[in-house]
Design a protein around this motif. Sequence first.
Motif, PDB file in Angstrom:
ATOM      1  N   PRO A  30      -4.573   9.951   6.855  1.00  0.00           N
ATOM      2  CA  PRO A  30      -5.266   8.814   7.485  1.00  0.00           C
ATOM      3  C   PRO A  30      -6.493   8.717   6.639  1.00  0.00           C
ATOM      4  O   PRO A  30      -7.283   9.619   6.021  1.00  0.00           O
ATOM      5  CB  PRO A  30      -5.530   9.336   8.852  1.00  0.00           C
ATOM      6  CG  PRO A  30      -4.526  10.465   9.100  1.00  0.00           C
ATOM      7  CD  PRO A  30      -4.185  10.928   7.910  1.00  0.00           C
ATOM      8  N   VAL A  31      -7.062   7.386   6.518  1.00  0.00           N
ATOM      9  CA  VAL A  31      -8.257   7.159   5.760  1.00  0.00           C
ATOM     10  C   VAL A  31      -9.274   6.626   7.011  1.00  0.00           C
ATOM     11  O   VAL A  31      -8.989   5.892   7.787  1.00  0.00           O
ATOM     12  CB  VAL A  31      -8.182   6.140   4.691  1.00  0.00           C
ATOM     13  CG1 VAL A  31      -9.462   5.735   4.159  1.00  0.00           C
ATOM     14  CG2 VAL A  31      -6.983   6.368   3.659  1.00  0.00           C
ATOM     15  N   ALA A  32     -10.441   7.450   6.954  1.00  0.00           N
ATOM     16  CA  ALA A  32     -11.651   6.990   7.834  1.00  0.00           C
ATOM     17  C   ALA A  32     -11.966   5.637   7.635  1.00  0.00           C
ATOM     18  O   ALA A  32     -12.635   5.159   8.453  1.00  0.00           O
ATOM     19  CB  ALA A  32     -12.360   8.064   7.663  1.00  0.00           C
ATOM     20  N   ASP A  33     -11.996   5.077   6.733  1.00  0.00           N
ATOM     21  CA  ASP A  33     -12.601   3.703   6.201  1.00  0.00           C
ATOM     22  C   ASP A  33     -11.612   2.519   6.376  1.00  0.00           C
ATOM     23  O   ASP A  33     -10.719   2.351   5.706  1.00  0.00           O
ATOM     24  CB  ASP A  33     -13.188   3.425   5.003  1.00  0.00           C
ATOM     25  CG  ASP A  33     -13.885   2.382   4.483  1.00  0.00           C
ATOM     26  OD1 ASP A  33     -13.760   1.456   5.252  1.00  0.00           O
ATOM     27  OD2 ASP A  33     -14.626   2.219   3.395  1.00  0.00           O
ATOM     28  N   PRO A  34     -11.483   1.754   7.496  1.00  0.00           N
ATOM     29  CA  PRO A  34     -10.567   0.591   7.882  1.00  0.00           C
ATOM     30  C   PRO A  34     -10.728  -0.538   6.886  1.00  0.00           C
ATOM     31  O   PRO A  34      -9.815  -1.106   6.724  1.00  0.00           O
ATOM     32  CB  PRO A  34     -11.184   0.301   9.278  1.00  0.00           C
ATOM     33  CG  PRO A  34     -12.458   0.387   9.501  1.00  0.00           C
ATOM     34  CD  PRO A  34     -12.706   1.833   8.521  1.00  0.00           C
ATOM     35  N   THR A  35     -11.508  -0.548   6.014  1.00  0.00           N
ATOM     36  CA  THR A  35     -11.619  -1.539   4.977  1.00  0.00           C
ATOM     37  C   THR A  35     -10.991  -1.137   3.624  1.00  0.00           C
ATOM     38  O   THR A  35     -10.889  -2.196   2.805  1.00  0.00           O
ATOM     39  CB  THR A  35     -13.172  -1.920   4.835  1.00  0.00           C
ATOM     40  OG1 THR A  35     -13.883  -1.004   4.225  1.00  0.00           O
ATOM     41  CG2 THR A  35     -13.771  -2.541   6.107  1.00  0.00           C
ATOM     42  N   ARG A  36     -10.775   0.234   3.598  1.00  0.00           N
ATOM     43  CA  ARG A  36     -10.331   0.309   2.350  1.00  0.00           C
ATOM     44  C   ARG A  36      -8.709   0.279   2.509  1.00  0.00           C
ATOM     45  O   ARG A  36      -8.057   0.771   3.181  1.00  0.00           O
ATOM     46  CB  ARG A  36     -10.483   2.069   2.168  1.00  0.00           C
ATOM     47  CG  ARG A  36      -9.762   2.665   0.777  1.00  0.00           C
ATOM     48  CD  ARG A  36     -10.290   4.038   0.773  1.00  0.00           C
ATOM     49  NE  ARG A  36      -9.592   4.692  -0.311  1.00  0.00           N
ATOM     50  CZ  ARG A  36      -9.166   5.794  -0.439  1.00  0.00           C
ATOM     51  NH1 ARG A  36      -9.582   6.708   0.491  1.00  0.00           N
ATOM     52  NH2 ARG A  36      -8.807   6.520  -1.535  1.00  0.00           N
ATOM     53  N   LYS A  37      -8.413  -0.264   1.371  1.00  0.00           N
ATOM     54  CA  LYS A  37      -6.945  -0.821   1.169  1.00  0.00           C
ATOM     55  C   LYS A  37      -6.127   0.563   0.707  1.00  0.00           C
ATOM     56  O   LYS A  37      -6.678   0.990  -0.380  1.00  0.00           O
ATOM     57  CB  LYS A  37      -6.787  -1.988   0.547  1.00  0.00           C
ATOM     58  CG  LYS A  37      -7.112  -3.229   1.179  1.00  0.00           C
ATOM     59  CD  LYS A  37      -6.528  -3.466   2.606  1.00  0.00           C
ATOM     60  CE  LYS A  37      -6.879  -4.795   3.363  1.00  0.00           C
ATOM     61  NZ  LYS A  37      -6.682  -4.845   4.597  1.00  0.00           N
ATOM     62  N   ARG A  38      -4.882   0.980   1.126  1.00  0.00           N
ATOM     63  CA  ARG A  38      -4.019   1.873   0.569  1.00  0.00           C
ATOM     64  C   ARG A  38      -2.595   1.321  -0.019  1.00  0.00           C
ATOM     65  O   ARG A  38      -2.256   0.533   0.964  1.00  0.00           O
ATOM     66  CB  ARG A  38      -3.908   3.188   1.299  1.00  0.00           C
ATOM     67  CG  ARG A  38      -5.278   3.933   1.463  1.00  0.00           C
ATOM     68  CD  ARG A  38      -5.374   5.051   2.145  1.00  0.00           C
ATOM     69  NE  ARG A  38      -4.342   5.775   1.839  1.00  0.00           N
ATOM     70  CZ  ARG A  38      -3.992   7.151   2.485  1.00  0.00           C
ATOM     71  NH1 ARG A  38      -4.584   7.487   3.348  1.00  0.00           N
ATOM     72  NH2 ARG A  38      -2.914   7.824   2.236  1.00  0.00           N
ATOM     73  N   GLU A  39      -2.241   1.755  -0.798  1.00  0.00           N
ATOM     74  CA  GLU A  39      -0.669   1.608  -1.307  1.00  0.00           C
ATOM     75  C   GLU A  39       0.222   2.305  -0.065  1.00  0.00           C
ATOM     76  O   GLU A  39       0.136   3.395   0.002  1.00  0.00           O
ATOM     77  CB  GLU A  39      -0.337   1.795  -2.716  1.00  0.00           C
ATOM     78  CG  GLU A  39       1.163   1.305  -3.012  1.00  0.00           C
ATOM     79  CD  GLU A  39       1.374   1.737  -4.400  1.00  0.00           C
ATOM     80  OE1 GLU A  39       2.611   1.922  -4.829  1.00  0.00           O
ATOM     81  OE2 GLU A  39       0.329   1.990  -5.413  1.00  0.00           O
ATOM     82  N   TYR A  40       0.986   1.407   0.460  1.00  0.00           N
ATOM     83  CA  TYR A  40       2.169   2.097   1.152  1.00  0.00           C
ATOM     84  C   TYR A  40       3.266   2.559   0.557  1.00  0.00           C
ATOM     85  O   TYR A  40       3.738   2.192  -0.375  1.00  0.00           O
ATOM     86  CB  TYR A  40       2.624   0.818   2.320  1.00  0.00           C
ATOM     87  CG  TYR A  40       3.683   1.643   3.150  1.00  0.00           C
ATOM     88  CD1 TYR A  40       3.447   2.274   4.146  1.00  0.00           C
ATOM     89  CD2 TYR A  40       5.036   1.131   3.049  1.00  0.00           C
ATOM     90  CE1 TYR A  40       4.375   2.802   5.168  1.00  0.00           C
ATOM     91  CE2 TYR A  40       5.782   1.746   3.796  1.00  0.00           C
ATOM     92  CZ  TYR A  40       5.601   2.522   4.849  1.00  0.00           C
ATOM     93  OH  TYR A  40       6.605   3.073   5.725  1.00  0.00           O
ATOM     94  N   VAL A  41       3.562   3.965   0.613  1.00  0.00           N
ATOM     95  CA  VAL A  41       4.743   4.487  -0.038  1.00  0.00           C
ATOM     96  C   VAL A  41       5.879   4.641   1.184  1.00  0.00           C
ATOM     97  O   VAL A  41       5.774   5.623   1.962  1.00  0.00           O
ATOM     98  CB  VAL A  41       4.227   5.997  -0.767  1.00  0.00           C
ATOM     99  CG1 VAL A  41       5.474   6.576  -1.280  1.00  0.00           C
ATOM    100  CG2 VAL A  41       2.890   5.647  -1.501  1.00  0.00           C
ATOM    101  N   ALA A  42       6.802   3.819   0.781  1.00  0.00           N
ATOM    102  CA  ALA A  42       7.975   3.931   1.679  1.00  0.00           C
ATOM    103  C   ALA A  42       9.162   4.785   1.138  1.00  0.00           C
ATOM    104  O   ALA A  42       9.343   4.931   0.080  1.00  0.00           O
ATOM    105  CB  ALA A  42       8.743   2.603   1.679  1.00  0.00           C
ATOM    106  N   MET A  43       9.469   5.769   2.191  1.00  0.00           N
ATOM    107  CA  MET A  43      10.569   6.855   1.685  1.00  0.00           C
ATOM    108  C   MET A  43      11.883   5.945   1.853  1.00  0.00           C
ATOM    109  O   MET A  43      12.125   5.619   3.127  1.00  0.00           O
ATOM    110  CB  MET A  43      10.362   8.118   2.623  1.00  0.00           C
ATOM    111  CG  MET A  43       9.108   8.679   2.410  1.00  0.00           C
ATOM    112  SD  MET A  43       9.335   9.657   0.814  1.00  0.00           S
ATOM    113  CE  MET A  43       7.675   9.040   0.036  1.00  0.00           C
TER     114      MET A  43
END
Length: 76
Positions: A30-43
Amino acid sequence: MEKLVEIVPSEQLFLDPAHHYTKGLLASIPVADPTRKREYVAMQGEIPSPTNPPSGCRFHTRVQRRQPVAADNNRS
């Protein structure tokens, strides 16, 4: 039984993970900053049986670009 999938210095592990399992684990933090976008890695792929795991790399059923050695029956 635990299996190692990647052995590298910790800085390299976080900056450039090589194994798809490592990438998936890092993407799930989890990232504490809700404005930070992360790439989703689908398994993708088939989830291996915990009671009858596949030979070789335990994760090879979920990796599309795996190396032939990943399914090697002689590796544990």
